[in-house]
Design an enzyme around this catalytic site. Structure first.
Site, PDB file in Angstrom:
ATOM      1  N   TRP A   1       1.198  -1.149  -0.399  1.00 32.00           N
ATOM      2  CA  TRP A   1      -0.454  -0.084   0.494  1.00 32.00           C
ATOM      3  C   TRP A   1       1.028   1.426  -0.091  1.00 32.00           C
ATOM      4  O   TRP A   1       0.440   2.325   0.330  1.00 32.00           O
ATOM      5  CB  TRP A   1      -1.305   0.008   1.099  1.00 32.00           C
ATOM      6  N   ASN A   2       2.307   1.140   0.806  1.00 32.67           N
ATOM      7  CA  ASN A   2       2.587   2.073   0.654  1.00 32.67           C
ATOM      8  C   ASN A   2       2.755   3.165  -0.210  1.00 32.67           C
ATOM      9  O   ASN A   2       3.333   4.133  -1.071  1.00 32.67           O
ATOM     10  CB  ASN A   2       4.202   2.436   1.051  1.00 32.67           C
TER      11      ASN A   2
ATOM     12  N   LYS B   1      -2.479  -9.502  -6.877  1.00 34.30           N
ATOM     13  CA  LYS B   1      -3.366  -9.051  -5.591  1.00 34.30           C
ATOM     14  C   LYS B   1      -2.492  -8.310  -5.224  1.00 34.30           C
ATOM     15  O   LYS B   1      -1.362  -7.642  -4.258  1.00 34.30           O
ATOM     16  CB  LYS B   1      -3.182 -10.485  -4.440  1.00 34.30           C
TER      17      LYS B   1
ATOM     18  N   PRO C   1      -3.125  -4.131  -3.424  1.00 33.57           N
ATOM     19  CA  PRO C   1      -3.212  -4.239  -1.320  1.00 33.57           C
ATOM     20  C   PRO C   1      -4.906  -3.393  -0.721  1.00 33.57           C
ATOM     21  O   PRO C   1      -5.007  -2.099  -1.470  1.00 33.57           O
ATOM     22  CB  PRO C   1      -2.142  -2.303  -1.099  1.00 33.57           C
ATOM     23  N   GLU C   2      -5.247  -4.622   0.080  1.00 35.71           N
ATOM     24  CA  GLU C   2      -6.729  -3.493   0.385  1.00 35.71           C
ATOM     25  C   GLU C   2      -6.670  -2.453   0.854  1.00 35.71           C
ATOM     26  O   GLU C   2      -7.899  -1.931   1.137  1.00 35.71           O
ATOM     27  CB  GLU C   2      -6.764  -5.126   1.400  1.00 35.71           C
TER      28      GLU C   2
ATOM     29  N   GLY D   1       6.821  -6.040   0.156  1.00 31.98           N
ATOM     30  CA  GLY D   1       6.599  -6.114   1.779  1.00 31.98           C
ATOM     31  C   GLY D   1       7.208  -6.504   3.073  1.00 31.98           C
ATOM     32  O   GLY D   1       8.758  -5.955   2.751  1.00 31.98           O
ATOM     33  N   SER D   2       6.460  -6.813   4.140  1.00 33.67           N
ATOM     34  CA  SER D   2       7.231  -7.015   4.590  1.00 33.67           C
ATOM     35  C   SER D   2       8.352  -7.960   4.653  1.00 33.67           C
ATOM     36  O   SER D   2       7.880  -8.779   4.177  1.00 33.67           O
ATOM     37  CB  SER D   2       7.288  -7.036   6.128  1.00 33.67           C
TER      38      SER D   2
ATOM     39  N   GLU E   1      11.142  -7.996  -2.414  1.00 34.41           N
ATOM     40  CA  GLU E   1      11.378  -6.739  -2.392  1.00 34.41           C
ATOM     41  C   GLU E   1      10.928  -6.487  -1.227  1.00 34.41           C
ATOM     42  O   GLU E   1       9.220  -6.356  -1.092  1.00 34.41           O
ATOM     43  CB  GLU E   1      10.351  -6.030  -3.928  1.00 34.41           C
ATOM     44  N   LEU E   2      11.707  -6.615   0.220  1.00 35.15           N
ATOM     45  CA  LEU E   2      11.408  -6.739   1.551  1.00 35.15           C
ATOM     46  C   LEU E   2      11.796  -5.615   2.777  1.00 35.15           C
ATOM     47  O   LEU E   2      12.516  -4.501   1.633  1.00 35.15           O
ATOM     48  CB  LEU E   2      11.873  -8.052   2.241  1.00 35.15           C
TER      49      LEU E   2
ATOM     50  N   CYS F   1      10.685   1.838   1.690  1.00 30.70           N
ATOM     51  CA  CYS F   1      11.384   0.720   1.961  1.00 30.70           C
ATOM     52  C   CYS F   1      12.760   1.541   1.887  1.00 30.70           C
ATOM     53  O   CYS F   1      13.858   0.720   2.756  1.00 30.70           O
ATOM     54  CB  CYS F   1      10.526  -0.503   0.890  1.00 30.70           C
TER      55      CYS F   1
ATOM     56  N   GLU G   1      12.256  -2.435  11.568  1.00 35.03           N
ATOM     57  CA  GLU G   1      12.658  -1.379  11.099  1.00 35.03           C
ATOM     58  C   GLU G   1      11.364  -0.026  11.318  1.00 35.03           C
ATOM     59  O   GLU G   1      10.139  -0.618  11.336  1.00 35.03           O
ATOM     60  CB  GLU G   1      11.714  -1.397   9.258  1.00 35.03           C
TER      61      GLU G   1
HETATM   62  P1  NAD Z   1       3.039  -6.499   5.245  1.00 33.30           P
HETATM   63  O1  NAD Z   1       3.777  -7.658   4.754  1.00 33.30           O
HETATM   64  O2  NAD Z   1       1.625  -7.619   6.062  1.00 33.30           O
HETATM   65  O3  NAD Z   1       1.102  -6.405   4.062  1.00 33.30           O
HETATM   66  C1  NAD Z   1       2.731  -5.958   3.097  1.00 33.30           C
HETATM   67  C2  NAD Z   1       1.083  -6.345   2.175  1.00 33.30           C
HETATM   68  O4  NAD Z   1       1.663  -7.376   1.753  1.00 33.30           O
HETATM   69  C3  NAD Z   1      -0.289  -5.523   2.320  1.00 33.30           C
HETATM   70  O5  NAD Z   1      -0.573  -5.043   0.747  1.00 33.30           O
HETATM   71  C4  NAD Z   1      -0.369  -7.263   2.763  1.00 33.30           C
HETATM   72  O6  NAD Z   1      -2.545  -7.100   1.841  1.00 33.30           O
HETATM   73  C5  NAD Z   1       0.038  -7.740   1.825  1.00 33.30           C
HETATM   74  N1  NAD Z   1       0.794  -9.064   2.487  1.00 33.30           N
HETATM   75  C6  NAD Z   1       0.446  -9.581   3.609  1.00 33.30           C
HETATM   76  N2  NAD Z   1       0.227 -10.543   4.319  1.00 33.30           N
HETATM   77  C7  NAD Z   1       0.108 -11.298   3.191  1.00 33.30           C
HETATM   78  C8  NAD Z   1       0.265 -12.727   2.128  1.00 33.30           C
HETATM   79  N3  NAD Z   1      -0.174 -13.468   3.543  1.00 33.30           N
HETATM   80  N4  NAD Z   1       0.164 -13.026   1.361  1.00 33.30           N
HETATM   81  C9  NAD Z   1      -0.072 -12.181   0.462  1.00 33.30           C
HETATM   82  N5  NAD Z   1       0.015 -11.002   0.389  1.00 33.30           N
HETATM   83  C10 NAD Z   1       0.304 -10.625   1.817  1.00 33.30           C
HETATM   84  O7  NAD Z   1       3.587  -5.193   6.347  1.00 33.30           O
HETATM   85  P2  NAD Z   1       2.530  -4.006   6.516  1.00 33.30           P
HETATM   86  O8  NAD Z   1       1.961  -4.809   8.394  1.00 33.30           O
HETATM   87  O9  NAD Z   1       1.895  -3.591   6.034  1.00 33.30           O
HETATM   88  O10 NAD Z   1       4.110  -3.158   6.833  1.00 33.30           O
HETATM   89  C11 NAD Z   1       4.774  -2.845   7.953  1.00 33.30           C
HETATM   90  C12 NAD Z   1       6.112  -3.890   7.087  1.00 33.30           C
HETATM   91  O11 NAD Z   1       5.994  -4.025   5.975  1.00 33.30           O
HETATM   92  C13 NAD Z   1       7.273  -2.276   6.615  1.00 33.30           C
HETATM   93  O12 NAD Z   1       7.609  -2.296   8.531  1.00 33.30           O
HETATM   94  C14 NAD Z   1       8.191  -2.492   5.813  1.00 33.30           C
HETATM   95  O13 NAD Z   1       9.264  -3.263   6.747  1.00 33.30           O
HETATM   96  C15 NAD Z   1       6.835  -3.294   4.898  1.00 33.30           C
HETATM   97  N6  NAD Z   1       6.811  -3.197   4.096  1.00 33.30           N
HETATM   98  C16 NAD Z   1       7.939  -2.335   3.090  1.00 33.30           C
HETATM   99  C17 NAD Z   1       7.478  -2.197   1.796  1.00 33.30           C
HETATM  100  C18 NAD Z   1       8.532  -2.264   0.710  1.00 33.30           C
HETATM  101  O14 NAD Z   1       8.609  -1.352  -0.601  1.00 33.30           O
HETATM  102  N7  NAD Z   1       8.858  -2.743   0.831  1.00 33.30           N
HETATM  103  C19 NAD Z   1       5.892  -1.757   1.498  1.00 33.30           C
HETATM  104  C20 NAD Z   1       5.824  -1.752   2.959  1.00 33.30           C
HETATM  105  C21 NAD Z   1       5.386  -2.633   3.582  1.00 33.30           C
END
Ligand code: NAD
Length: 418
Positions: A92-93, A116, A118-119, A169-170, A191-192, A225, A324
């Site tokens: 979502w960012n 899939k 971002p919700e 994502g994370s 890409e974490l 990120c 982070e």
């Molecule tokens: P998250 O990883 O929980 O969620 C990020 C995205 O991944 C969300 O849009 C979510 O819908 C999706 N997601 C979550 N669980 C999933 C699964 N099991 N299968 C498929 N998709 C899934 O992270 P968050 O809590 O929303 O954000 C916090 C942390 O995420 C930050 O501290 C950062 O480290 C990381 N982050 C990194 C980026 C990046 O650009 N690399 C972007 C967003 C978040």
């Protein structure tokens, strides 16, 4: 796969043009659902169109090779073929950019994709997918789903039709998806999270460094990120850096991203606010001094706003130095020697980006070589551009998005000996 690279390029170009022509409308949706200031949303939208253009061209250059044959009458061909259906999971960012980097590369290579999205920020992504569709993507070649993330990813990654998985994502979620991809032997790009050090040396132009680092730190309320997250200032320039940084941070206009002149919007979700509040408490309890911020801004009794927050007296072993801080938090540390700071900067599990400010060409080159991260920004804040490879090492994951190498993650290599 059956649409020629030439045709795919034309469709992508058209999609880029549509996104560009609707930038105001898409940016508005993004700000409403994500919170970033409208100018940032507009920049992201136009940047997404640029990336689409870049991939439109790269697809036409996914050359194979002819290897000099071992004998007359023998032909030795190397072909590049699309991997197949891609499952892309995006956060979502940067709702648009994260999708474009995956989907435009996939299409350029001749793959189809299921996104899939971002919700948390569904509308701007839906507009983007609509633009691809209207540009003439063959029906069914681009698909968007929302729902319960873990249910969708476990279904799609295991499904035999999916050949490639890409996630941003994370690190925690990335590891789960990478494990699932490994179980089913699917190619993966991860890409974490990042935890970028920012090093300001005594010979640096401190004012320039302050300007760049504050802009990078507070962009998207720190939910980036590659946000600079650990500030190491050479000790004899620290006071100067801190007072200039704070002076700048105090002037930031906090507010609704839709309002003119706003530079710092709210955090995107309740979860983000909760985590930032917790991390601030932990950092204080561990002994840091709050130089500014450390709370929600007065006068904002709704929304997930958080003040720019600067900490002094931070030690290398504090939680904030490992976890982070995905928000507007700035831990300040000092260092004595260049060798020492490189070692401390590298002492982290994540490795996405590093920032270095110095006027010494020696230090610039040594830093560029020794800093353990996928990208290094020297005397600049810029690293994420369409034509450059972007991605991390260590627990930040693997694979690159952007640059001429990115398309290869969506291509198989076939060798024919005839
Ligand atoms: P998250 O990883 O929980 O969620 C990020 C995205 O991944 C969300 O849009 C979510 O819908 C999706 N997601 C979550 N669980 C999933 C699964 N099991 N299968 C498929 N998709 C899934 O992270 P968050 O809590 O929303 O954000 C916090 C942390 O995420 C930050 O501290 C950062 O480290 C990381 N982050 C990194 C980026 C990046 O650009 N690399 C972007 C967003 C978040």
């Amino acid at each position: 796969k059956n649409v020629s690279a030439y045709e795919r390029s034309k469709i992508l170009r058209k999609a880029g043009d549509i996104v560009r022509s609707r930038a105001d409308q898409i940016a508005k949706l993004m700000t409403l659902e994500q919170g970033k200031p409208l100018v940032e949303a507009k920049m992201e939208t136009l940047g997404a169109a640029d990336s689409i253009d870049w991939y439109a061209e790269e697809g036409r250059r996914a050359y194979g090779r002819i290897i000099p044959a071992r004998a007359q009458g023998v032909f030795q061909y190397v072909f590049k073929e699309p991997v197949g259906v891609v499952a892309a999971f995006t956060p979502w960012n940067f709702p648009l950019n994260q999708v474009v980097k995956k989907v435009a590369a996939a299409f350029a290579a001749g793959c189809t994709a299921i996104v899939k999205g971002p919700e948390e920020t569904p509308a701007s992504v839906a507009e983007l997918i609509k633009a691809f569709d209207e540009a003439g993507m063959p029906k069914g070649s681009i698909n968007l789903v929302y729902g319960i993330p873990a249910e969708i990813s476990s279904y799609l990654i295991a499904h035999p039709v999916i050949r490639k998985v890409t996630f941003t994502g994370s690190t925690a979620v990335g590891k789960q998806l990478a494990a699932l991809a490994g179980t089913h032997m699917k190619r993966a790009t991860m890409e974490l999270g990042g935890h970028s050090p920012a090093i300001v040396c005594e010979d640096a132009d401190v004012n320039a460094a302050v300007k760049i680092l504050s802009a990078n730190k507070f962009r998207n309320a720190g939910q980036v990120c590659i946000s600079p997250n650990r500030f190491y200032i050479q000790e004899n320039r620290k006071d100067e850096f801190v007072s200039a940084f704070i002076e700048r941070a105090k002037k930031l206009k906090i507010g609704n991203g839709m309002d003119e002149g706003v530079e710092l919007g709210p955090l995107s979700t309740a979860k983000r606010l909760e985590e930032i509040e917790k991390l601030v408490e932990t950092t204080k309890n561990e002994g840091a001094k709050v130089l500014m911020g450390g709370k929600r801004p007065a006068g904002f009794n709704k929304g997930y706003y958080y003040e720019p927050t600067v900490f002094d007296d931070v030690k290398d072993n504090f939680t904030i130095m490992k976890e982070e801080p995905f928000g507007p938090l700035v831990p300040i540390l000092t260092f004595k020697t260049f060798d020492e700071v490189i070692e401390r900067a590298n002492d982290n599990d994540l490795g996405l980006c590093s920032y270095l400010y110095t006027n010494s060409m020696d230090q610039a080159h040594i830093g560029s070589e020794k800093l353990e991260s996928g990208c290094v920004a020297v005397n600049t804040g810029v690293v994420a551009i369409a034509e450059a490879p972007f991605g991390g090492i260590k627990q930040t994951g693997y694979g690159r998005e952007g640059g001429s190498g990115a398309i290869k993650d969506y291509l198989n290599v076939k060798y024919t000996h005839m």
